[in-house]
Scaffold this motif. Structure first.
Motif, PDB file in Angstrom:
ATOM      1  N   UNK A  17      52.127  49.135  44.043  1.00 65.00           N
ATOM      2  CA  UNK A  17      53.436  48.800  43.478  1.00 65.00           C
ATOM      3  C   UNK A  17      53.459  47.371  42.946  1.00 65.00           C
ATOM      4  N   UNK A  18      52.847  46.444  43.661  1.00 68.80           N
ATOM      5  CA  UNK A  18      52.803  45.049  43.226  1.00 68.80           C
ATOM      6  C   UNK A  18      52.024  44.920  41.915  1.00 68.80           C
ATOM      7  N   UNK A  19      51.027  45.749  41.745  1.00 72.83           N
ATOM      8  CA  UNK A  19      50.227  45.690  40.515  1.00 72.83           C
ATOM      9  C   UNK A  19      51.071  46.005  39.284  1.00 72.83           C
ATOM     10  N   UNK A  20      52.181  46.713  39.476  1.00 70.01           N
ATOM     11  CA  UNK A  20      53.056  47.052  38.357  1.00 70.01           C
ATOM     12  C   UNK A  20      54.199  46.050  38.186  1.00 70.01           C
ATOM     13  N   UNK A  21      54.094  44.917  38.878  1.00 71.12           N
ATOM     14  CA  UNK A  21      55.105  43.862  38.760  1.00 71.12           C
ATOM     15  C   UNK A  21      54.463  42.578  38.238  1.00 71.12           C
ATOM     16  N   UNK A  22      53.968  42.592  37.009  1.00 69.76           N
ATOM     17  CA  UNK A  22      53.248  41.420  36.489  1.00 69.76           C
ATOM     18  C   UNK A  22      54.150  40.216  36.238  1.00 69.76           C
ATOM     19  N   UNK A  23      55.487  40.408  36.240  1.00 69.71           N
ATOM     20  CA  UNK A  23      56.376  39.277  35.983  1.00 69.71           C
ATOM     21  C   UNK A  23      56.440  38.313  37.164  1.00 69.71           C
ATOM     22  N   UNK A  24      55.858  38.707  38.300  1.00 74.83           N
ATOM     23  CA  UNK A  24      55.823  37.843  39.474  1.00 74.83           C
ATOM     24  C   UNK A  24      54.519  37.059  39.501  1.00 74.83           C
ATOM     25  N   UNK A  25      54.579  35.837  40.014  1.00 76.18           N
ATOM     26  CA  UNK A  25      53.367  35.028  40.159  1.00 76.18           C
ATOM     27  C   UNK A  25      52.475  35.652  41.234  1.00 76.18           C
ATOM     28  N   UNK A  26      51.253  35.161  41.306  1.00 74.32           N
ATOM     29  CA  UNK A  26      50.318  35.690  42.302  1.00 74.32           C
ATOM     30  C   UNK A  26      50.866  35.508  43.714  1.00 74.32           C
ATOM     31  N   UNK A  27      51.399  34.326  44.023  1.00 72.63           N
ATOM     32  CA  UNK A  27      51.951  34.087  45.359  1.00 72.63           C
ATOM     33  C   UNK A  27      53.156  34.972  45.647  1.00 72.63           C
ATOM     34  N   UNK A  28      53.983  35.208  44.655  1.00 67.23           N
ATOM     35  CA  UNK A  28      55.119  36.116  44.828  1.00 67.23           C
ATOM     36  C   UNK A  28      54.629  37.548  45.069  1.00 67.23           C
ATOM     37  N   UNK A  29      53.569  37.930  44.365  1.00 60.55           N
ATOM     38  CA  UNK A  29      53.003  39.259  44.577  1.00 60.55           C
ATOM     39  C   UNK A  29      52.431  39.399  45.988  1.00 60.55           C
ATOM     40  N   UNK A  30      51.769  38.368  46.467  1.00 59.07           N
ATOM     41  CA  UNK A  30      51.255  38.391  47.845  1.00 59.07           C
ATOM     42  C   UNK A  30      52.421  38.491  48.827  1.00 59.07           C
ATOM     43  N   UNK A  31      53.484  37.730  48.577  1.00 56.89           N
ATOM     44  CA  UNK A  31      54.668  37.799  49.430  1.00 56.89           C
ATOM     45  C   UNK A  31      55.294  39.179  49.430  1.00 56.89           C
ATOM     46  N   UNK A  32      55.370  39.801  48.270  1.00 55.42           N
ATOM     47  CA  UNK A  32      55.894  41.165  48.178  1.00 55.42           C
ATOM     48  C   UNK A  32      55.003  42.158  48.919  1.00 55.42           C
TER      49      UNK A  32
END
Length: 133
Positions: A17-32
């Protein structure tokens, strides 16, 4: 499902799911991803509230906290005297609806992410309860 099984599924689902949220930074993706993993496991804490309502005391919770091995490894021993299958699916749906609805006011992508993680959790619980998985 057991917590470790939910964690494994939650980790994979959250990563996809995070892979489909490119508008988030890498750290935000890790947090998600961490949020999704934790959500997929800790949404099951509602089971203790259901058991409390059914039996009238908190002994299931105190028993689990007094022996964490049972709480994380032998989870079938946590609720041996009470059936909570239908209620836990219902509370997961209620918690999910409130959480997703509230998050939609803050961030639609995070709300969708949350809905996906909880949807897969409920599907896994339903498959286990029906004997499929």
């Amino acid at each position: 499902m057991k917590s470790l099984e939910h964690a494994a599924v939650g980790a994979v689902v959250s990563a996809v799911a995070v892979a489909f949220l490119p508008e988030f930074s890498f750290l935000e993706q890790v947090g998600l991803w961490v949020y999704g993993l934790l959500l997929s496991v800790f949404v099951d804490l509602d089971h203790f509230v259901i058991a409390r309502l059914k039996v009238g005391d908190w002994h299931h919770l105190t028993d689990a906290l007094s022996d964490l091995r049972v709480a994380f490894v032998d989870q079938e021993l946590v609720f041996p005297d009470v059936s909570i299958t239908v209620e836990r699916l219902l509370t997961h749906l209620l918690i999910g609806g409130v959480l997703v609805g509230g998050l939609a006011f803050v961030s639609v992508p995070v709300a969708v992410f949350t809905a996906i993680v909880l949807y897969v959790h409920v599907v896994c619980d339903t498959l286990r309860a029906s004997g499929v998985a």
